[in-house]
Design a protein around this motif. Structure first.
Motif, PDB file in Angstrom:
ATOM      1  N   GLY A 216     -12.691  59.239  20.446  1.00 17.59           N
ATOM      2  CA  GLY A 216     -11.261  58.585  21.159  1.00 17.59           C
ATOM      3  C   GLY A 216     -10.244  59.671  20.337  1.00 17.59           C
ATOM      4  N   ALA A 217      -9.142  59.330  21.164  1.00 17.82           N
ATOM      5  CA  ALA A 217      -7.482  58.810  20.298  1.00 17.82           C
ATOM      6  C   ALA A 217      -7.342  57.692  19.914  1.00 17.82           C
ATOM      7  CB  ALA A 217      -6.589  59.674  21.114  1.00 17.82           C
ATOM      8  N   GLY A 218      -7.920  56.638  19.925  1.00 14.57           N
ATOM      9  CA  GLY A 218      -7.582  55.220  19.823  1.00 14.57           C
ATOM     10  C   GLY A 218      -8.420  54.654  18.980  1.00 14.57           C
ATOM     11  N   VAL A 219      -7.893  53.387  18.477  1.00 14.27           N
ATOM     12  CA  VAL A 219      -9.946  52.540  18.121  1.00 14.27           C
ATOM     13  C   VAL A 219      -9.903  52.270  18.941  1.00 14.27           C
ATOM     14  CG1 VAL A 219      -9.411  50.322  16.407  1.00 14.27           C
ATOM     15  CG2 VAL A 219      -7.967  52.061  16.333  1.00 14.27           C
ATOM     16  N   SER A 220     -11.066  52.014  18.428  1.00 11.54           N
ATOM     17  CA  SER A 220     -12.094  52.058  19.237  1.00 11.54           C
ATOM     18  C   SER A 220     -13.249  50.374  18.745  1.00 11.54           C
ATOM     19  CB  SER A 220     -13.365  52.481  19.549  1.00 11.54           C
ATOM     20  OG  SER A 220     -14.406  52.330  20.360  1.00 11.54           O
ATOM     21  N   GLN A 221     -12.845  49.627  19.809  1.00  3.26           N
ATOM     22  CA  GLN A 221     -14.131  47.659  18.993  1.00  3.26           C
ATOM     23  C   GLN A 221     -14.897  48.117  19.998  1.00  3.26           C
ATOM     24  OE1 GLN A 221     -10.662  45.469  18.256  1.00  3.26           O
ATOM     25  NE2 GLN A 221     -11.430  44.748  17.012  1.00  3.26           N
ATOM     26  N   SER A 222     -16.509  47.343  19.473  1.00  4.21           N
ATOM     27  CA  SER A 222     -17.386  46.865  20.380  1.00  4.21           C
ATOM     28  C   SER A 222     -17.813  45.601  19.849  1.00  4.21           C
ATOM     29  CB  SER A 222     -18.519  48.298  20.364  1.00  4.21           C
ATOM     30  OG  SER A 222     -19.043  48.607  18.939  1.00  4.21           O
ATOM     31  N   PRO A 223     -18.720  44.861  20.739  1.00  4.12           N
ATOM     32  CA  PRO A 223     -18.324  44.809  21.692  1.00  4.12           C
ATOM     33  C   PRO A 223     -17.541  44.042  22.354  1.00  4.12           C
ATOM     34  CG  PRO A 223     -19.907  43.229  21.235  1.00  4.12           C
ATOM     35  CD  PRO A 223     -19.416  43.824  20.431  1.00  4.12           C
ATOM     36  N   SER A 224     -17.153  44.767  23.646  1.00  5.95           N
ATOM     37  CA  SER A 224     -15.408  44.187  24.285  1.00  5.95           C
ATOM     38  C   SER A 224     -15.584  42.387  24.189  1.00  5.95           C
ATOM     39  CB  SER A 224     -14.852  44.996  25.612  1.00  5.95           C
ATOM     40  OG  SER A 224     -15.925  45.055  26.317  1.00  5.95           O
ATOM     41  N   ASN A 225     -16.784  42.298  24.668  1.00  9.85           N
ATOM     42  CA  ASN A 225     -16.986  40.978  24.790  1.00  9.85           C
ATOM     43  C   ASN A 225     -18.386  40.691  23.776  1.00  9.85           C
ATOM     44  OD1 ASN A 225     -15.014  39.790  26.636  1.00  9.85           O
ATOM     45  ND2 ASN A 225     -15.116  41.810  27.617  1.00  9.85           N
ATOM     46  N   LYS A 226     -18.353  38.851  23.642  1.00  9.60           N
ATOM     47  CA  LYS A 226     -19.579  39.059  22.812  1.00  9.60           C
ATOM     48  C   LYS A 226     -19.659  37.317  22.690  1.00  9.60           C
ATOM     49  CE  LYS A 226     -23.196  38.919  20.231  1.00  9.60           C
ATOM     50  NZ  LYS A 226     -24.996  39.654  21.047  1.00  9.60           N
ATOM     51  N   VAL A 227     -20.406  36.830  23.929  1.00  5.13           N
ATOM     52  CA  VAL A 227     -21.014  35.171  23.780  1.00  5.13           C
ATOM     53  C   VAL A 227     -22.306  35.216  23.356  1.00  5.13           C
ATOM     54  CG1 VAL A 227     -21.463  33.497  25.569  1.00  5.13           C
ATOM     55  CG2 VAL A 227     -19.803  35.327  26.279  1.00  5.13           C
ATOM     56  N   THR A 228     -21.972  34.087  22.883  1.00  3.23           N
ATOM     57  CA  THR A 228     -23.608  34.028  21.738  1.00  3.23           C
ATOM     58  C   THR A 228     -24.066  32.263  21.489  1.00  3.23           C
ATOM     59  OG1 THR A 228     -24.517  33.944  20.129  1.00  3.23           O
ATOM     60  CG2 THR A 228     -22.036  34.215  19.188  1.00  3.23           C
ATOM     61  N   GLU A 229     -24.667  31.852  20.892  1.00  8.84           N
ATOM     62  CA  GLU A 229     -24.864  30.278  20.729  1.00  8.84           C
ATOM     63  C   GLU A 229     -24.784  30.376  18.920  1.00  8.84           C
ATOM     64  OE1 GLU A 229     -28.776  29.734  23.510  1.00  8.84           O
ATOM     65  OE2 GLU A 229     -28.784  29.802  21.540  1.00  8.84           O
ATOM     66  N   LYS A 230     -24.320  28.600  19.509  1.00  7.95           N
ATOM     67  CA  LYS A 230     -24.029  28.552  17.789  1.00  7.95           C
ATOM     68  C   LYS A 230     -24.871  27.862  16.851  1.00  7.95           C
ATOM     69  CE  LYS A 230     -22.361  24.058  15.651  1.00  7.95           C
ATOM     70  NZ  LYS A 230     -22.441  22.698  15.994  1.00  7.95           N
ATOM     71  N   GLY A 231     -24.493  28.763  15.576  1.00  8.57           N
ATOM     72  CA  GLY A 231     -25.523  29.363  14.567  1.00  8.57           C
ATOM     73  C   GLY A 231     -26.278  30.429  13.954  1.00  8.57           C
ATOM     74  N   LYS A 232     -25.829  31.561  15.187  1.00  8.79           N
ATOM     75  CA  LYS A 232     -26.409  32.536  15.417  1.00  8.79           C
ATOM     76  C   LYS A 232     -25.618  33.860  14.515  1.00  8.79           C
ATOM     77  CE  LYS A 232     -29.770  32.408  18.738  1.00  8.79           C
ATOM     78  NZ  LYS A 232     -30.761  32.333  18.624  1.00  8.79           N
ATOM     79  N   ASP A 233     -25.859  34.772  14.031  1.00  4.06           N
ATOM     80  CA  ASP A 233     -25.253  35.511  13.623  1.00  4.06           C
ATOM     81  C   ASP A 233     -25.118  36.539  14.552  1.00  4.06           C
ATOM     82  OD1 ASP A 233     -26.803  36.299  10.459  1.00  4.06           O
ATOM     83  OD2 ASP A 233     -25.714  34.242  11.284  1.00  4.06           O
ATOM     84  N   VAL A 234     -23.658  36.871  14.522  1.00  5.43           N
ATOM     85  CA  VAL A 234     -22.515  38.398  15.250  1.00  5.43           C
ATOM     86  C   VAL A 234     -22.002  39.876  14.294  1.00  5.43           C
ATOM     87  CG1 VAL A 234     -21.498  36.578  17.089  1.00  5.43           C
ATOM     88  CG2 VAL A 234     -20.047  37.449  15.162  1.00  5.43           C
ATOM     89  N   GLU A 235     -22.516  40.774  14.848  1.00  4.60           N
ATOM     90  CA  GLU A 235     -21.450  41.622  14.077  1.00  4.60           C
ATOM     91  C   GLU A 235     -20.039  42.253  14.790  1.00  4.60           C
ATOM     92  OE1 GLU A 235     -24.029  44.430  11.642  1.00  4.60           O
ATOM     93  OE2 GLU A 235     -23.321  45.803  12.920  1.00  4.60           O
ATOM     94  N   LEU A 236     -19.440  42.645  14.728  1.00  2.00           N
ATOM     95  CA  LEU A 236     -18.042  43.164  15.629  1.00  2.00           C
ATOM     96  C   LEU A 236     -18.210  44.918  14.672  1.00  2.00           C
ATOM     97  CD1 LEU A 236     -15.699  40.075  15.680  1.00  2.00           C
ATOM     98  CD2 LEU A 236     -18.470  40.765  17.294  1.00  2.00           C
TER      99      LEU A 236
END
Lengths: 114, 116
Positions: free
Chosen positions: A1-21
């Motif tokens: 695509g032509a623009g900046v792309s981010q994923s996921p658009s939404n992330k719900v997780t529990e406290k203490g978990k690791d997340v990767e954007l």
């Protein structure tokens, strides 16, 4: 695509978990930025990359936050042992280089920590 | 060091009337200045930028801003507001490559409301 792309658009997780954007910048842009925007707040600078190196990591709020960029392209922001105060929208931007070029923003990842 | 202050957190105008969003900056060198707009659930979009060329800068959607060094201001204006202009606006000051390379300082934002 032509623009900046981010994923996921939404992330719900529990406290203490690791997340990767993930952020896919515009092709050819050597500079890449991460920001955090809490509800009703302005943008908080986290880190920026010029190529694969990060000259300025001063905005990372704690050692639970880390970011990397490989191949001068895709970047990932990792938050370990998430806390509720990490809930925010994480915005990524890229620019041609870091010499005061305009930044092009993705639509962000909305992170919610339960 | 650099900083930016958006003087109004909220501005409300009627459709068809002028818009003025105020921004003051502080910088120890000649800065680059930007205005961005953010619509709900979207990223920021560049409206215009000043990089030491003409002091009156024209941007997209009829917006313009004037760089006034003596007043350290970079106010955003539009002659006639449209309903679609309702959004959050950010004023940004950016550092020079050899000093604050890549470091952009964002204002806290101004929420523009446009009444019918």
């Amino acid at each position: 695509g032509a623009g900046v792309s981010q994923s996921p658009s939404n992330k719900v997780t529990e406290k203490g978990k690791d997340v990767e954007l993930r952020c896919d910048p515009i092709s050819g842009h050597t500079a890449l930025y991460w920001y955090r925007q809490s509800l009703g707040q302005g943008l908080e600078f986290l880190i920026y990359f010029q190529g694969n190196s990060a000259p300025d990591k001063s905005g990372l709020p704690s050692d639970r936050f880390s970011a990397e960029r490989t191949g001068g392209s895709v970047s990932t922001l990792t938050i370990q042992r998430t806390q509720q105060e990490d809930s925010a929208v994480y915005l990524c931007a890229s620019s041609l280089d870091s010499t005061n070029q305009p930044q092009h923003f993705g639509d962000g990842t909305r992170l919610s920590i339960l | 060091a650099q900083s930016v202050t958006q003087l109004d957190s909220h501005v409300s105008v009627s459709e068809g009337t002028p818009v003025l969003l105020r921004c003051n900056y502080s910088s120890s060198y000649s800065p680059s200045l930007f205005w961005y707009v953010q619509h709900p659930n979207k990223g920021l979009q560049l409206l215009l930028k000043y990089t030491s060329a003409a002091t009156l800068v024209k941007g997209i959607n009829g917006f313009e801003a004037e760089f006034k060094k003596s007043e350290t201001s970079f106010h955003l204006t539009k002659p006639s507001a449209h309903m679609s202009d309702a959004a959050e606006y950010f004023c940004v000051v950016s550092g020079r490559l050899d000093t604050n390379a890549g470091k952009s300082t964002f204002g806290d934002g101004t929420t523009l409301t446009v009444k019918p």
